[in-house]
Design a protein around this motif. Sequence first.
Motif, PDB file in Angstrom:
ATOM      1  N   LYS A 127       0.836  -1.223   0.000  1.00  0.00           N
ATOM      2  CA  LYS A 127       0.000   0.000   0.000  1.00  0.00           C
ATOM      3  C   LYS A 127       0.865   1.266   0.000  1.00  0.00           C
ATOM      4  O   LYS A 127       0.883   2.026   0.970  1.00  0.00           O
ATOM      5  CB  LYS A 127      -0.940   0.013   1.212  1.00  0.00           C
ATOM      6  CG  LYS A 127      -1.924  -1.147   1.226  1.00  0.00           C
ATOM      7  CD  LYS A 127      -2.955  -0.970   2.313  1.00  0.00           C
ATOM      8  CE  LYS A 127      -4.037  -2.032   2.275  1.00  0.00           C
ATOM      9  NZ  LYS A 127      -3.567  -3.398   2.554  1.00  0.00           N
ATOM     10  N   PRO A 128       1.608   1.511  -1.090  1.00  0.00           N
ATOM     11  CA  PRO A 128       2.542   2.643  -1.089  1.00  0.00           C
ATOM     12  C   PRO A 128       1.843   3.988  -0.877  1.00  0.00           C
ATOM     13  O   PRO A 128       0.748   4.206  -1.395  1.00  0.00           O
ATOM     14  CB  PRO A 128       3.193   2.587  -2.472  1.00  0.00           C
ATOM     15  CG  PRO A 128       2.488   1.560  -3.247  1.00  0.00           C
ATOM     16  CD  PRO A 128       1.579   0.794  -2.362  1.00  0.00           C
ATOM     17  N   GLU A 129       2.490   4.823  -0.105  1.00  0.00           N
ATOM     18  CA  GLU A 129       1.987   6.179   0.149  1.00  0.00           C
ATOM     19  C   GLU A 129       1.923   6.953  -1.166  1.00  0.00           C
ATOM     20  O   GLU A 129       0.992   7.685  -1.443  1.00  0.00           O
ATOM     21  CB  GLU A 129       2.959   6.856   1.133  1.00  0.00           C
ATOM     22  CG  GLU A 129       2.514   8.179   1.696  1.00  0.00           C
ATOM     23  CD  GLU A 129       1.174   8.136   2.426  1.00  0.00           C
ATOM     24  OE1 GLU A 129       0.408   9.101   2.257  1.00  0.00           O
ATOM     25  OE2 GLU A 129       0.902   7.145   3.131  1.00  0.00           O
ATOM     26  N   LEU A 130       2.982   6.747  -1.990  1.00  0.00           N
ATOM     27  CA  LEU A 130       3.107   7.461  -3.262  1.00  0.00           C
ATOM     28  C   LEU A 130       3.379   6.451  -4.372  1.00  0.00           C
ATOM     29  O   LEU A 130       4.208   5.556  -4.208  1.00  0.00           O
ATOM     30  CB  LEU A 130       4.284   8.449  -3.178  1.00  0.00           C
ATOM     31  CG  LEU A 130       4.737   9.105  -4.497  1.00  0.00           C
ATOM     32  CD1 LEU A 130       3.671  10.051  -5.041  1.00  0.00           C
ATOM     33  CD2 LEU A 130       6.048   9.852  -4.298  1.00  0.00           C
ATOM     34  N   TYR A 158      -5.287   1.451  -3.428  1.00  0.00           N
ATOM     35  CA  TYR A 158      -4.209   1.085  -2.495  1.00  0.00           C
ATOM     36  C   TYR A 158      -3.196   2.183  -2.237  1.00  0.00           C
ATOM     37  O   TYR A 158      -2.321   2.037  -1.399  1.00  0.00           O
ATOM     38  CB  TYR A 158      -3.468  -0.159  -3.014  1.00  0.00           C
ATOM     39  CG  TYR A 158      -4.356  -1.367  -3.071  1.00  0.00           C
ATOM     40  CD1 TYR A 158      -4.673  -2.091  -1.919  1.00  0.00           C
ATOM     41  CD2 TYR A 158      -4.917  -1.782  -4.279  1.00  0.00           C
ATOM     42  CE1 TYR A 158      -5.517  -3.190  -1.970  1.00  0.00           C
ATOM     43  CE2 TYR A 158      -5.757  -2.887  -4.342  1.00  0.00           C
ATOM     44  CZ  TYR A 158      -6.053  -3.588  -3.182  1.00  0.00           C
ATOM     45  OH  TYR A 158      -6.886  -4.669  -3.231  1.00  0.00           O
ATOM     46  N   CYS A 159      -3.247   3.283  -3.001  1.00  0.00           N
ATOM     47  CA  CYS A 159      -2.237   4.342  -2.855  1.00  0.00           C
ATOM     48  C   CYS A 159      -2.905   5.654  -2.499  1.00  0.00           C
ATOM     49  O   CYS A 159      -3.912   6.017  -3.098  1.00  0.00           O
ATOM     50  CB  CYS A 159      -1.498   4.563  -4.171  1.00  0.00           C
ATOM     51  SG  CYS A 159      -0.754   3.094  -4.798  1.00  0.00           S
ATOM     52  N   ASN A 160      -2.290   6.385  -1.595  1.00  0.00           N
ATOM     53  CA  ASN A 160      -2.810   7.701  -1.221  1.00  0.00           C
ATOM     54  C   ASN A 160      -2.632   8.718  -2.336  1.00  0.00           C
ATOM     55  O   ASN A 160      -3.528   9.457  -2.684  1.00  0.00           O
ATOM     56  CB  ASN A 160      -2.078   8.226   0.020  1.00  0.00           C
ATOM     57  CG  ASN A 160      -2.821   7.804   1.270  1.00  0.00           C
ATOM     58  OD1 ASN A 160      -3.941   7.295   1.178  1.00  0.00           O
ATOM     59  ND2 ASN A 160      -2.205   7.998   2.413  1.00  0.00           N
ATOM     60  N   THR A 161      -1.410   8.740  -2.892  1.00  0.00           N
ATOM     61  CA  THR A 161      -1.077   9.760  -3.879  1.00  0.00           C
ATOM     62  C   THR A 161      -0.509   9.103  -5.120  1.00  0.00           C
ATOM     63  O   THR A 161       0.391   8.256  -5.025  1.00  0.00           O
ATOM     64  CB  THR A 161       0.002  10.718  -3.298  1.00  0.00           C
ATOM     65  OG1 THR A 161      -0.474  11.205  -2.038  1.00  0.00           O
ATOM     66  CG2 THR A 161       0.254  11.890  -4.226  1.00  0.00           C
TER      67      THR A 161
END
Length: 197
Positions: free
Chosen positions: A101-104, A145-148
Motif C-alpha cells: 500500500k505505497p503512500e506514493l 491502495y495508494c494515497n497519492t
Amino acid sequence: AVDIKIVPKKFTDMDLEYWDSFGISFETLKLFNVYSVESLWIKKNPFPIKKNELCFAYYFQKSNHLKIYFPTRSKGKKWYSNTDNICDVQGYYQMDIKNTKPELLILTSSMKEVMLLWEYGIKSVAIHGEHAAYDKDFIRHVKKYCNTIKSLYDWDEAGYKASERLLVDFDIEPIDKPEYLNCKDVSDCFKENKENT
C-alpha cells in the motif's frame, strides 16, 4: 503476439556499467527480470546482435512475454516486444501493491525509470510507450491502495501529452521538471548529475 525467444547470458562488465550509469544495481536487475541476451529469435528467425553490442530482455513472468532493448541502436530499432499494457505493466508485480500500500505511486515512462526510482524506495509503474493509454480499471485498482499518484513522464512533447491525458482522464497530476535541470527524463538527469547525487 509476435513470437520472441532468447538465450540469456551472464551480465558482462559492460552491461553492468551501462545500468550502473543510471544508478541501477545488479540486485534490482534480477528483481525486475532483466537479462543480458546472447541470442535472439523473432518470429522464429535468428535476429542479429553485433559482437559486444548491448542487448537486454525484460521478462514478464505472468504472461511469459518479452521486451527486447538495444540501448545503442537508433530510435526505431531499439525495441522489439510482444508485451501488452494490461498484463505487462512494468514494475507492478515487484511492488506487491496490496501488501505494501505505497503512500506514493509514480506513473513513469519506462522500465529504466521504474528501476531507478525503486533504488530510492519510490514505487512506480510504466506501460509500454508514452502514446499508450492506461486501462481505467487498472487506475481504479491502484487508486484503491495508494494515497497519492503522480505522473513523471519524459520532459518532451510526447511526455507532456501523456501527462496531460492522465490529468484529464484520471485527475493524476504531473511532477514538473525543476528549472535547474536540463535533461529529458529522470534517468538521464541521474546520469548527468551522478557526481552530485
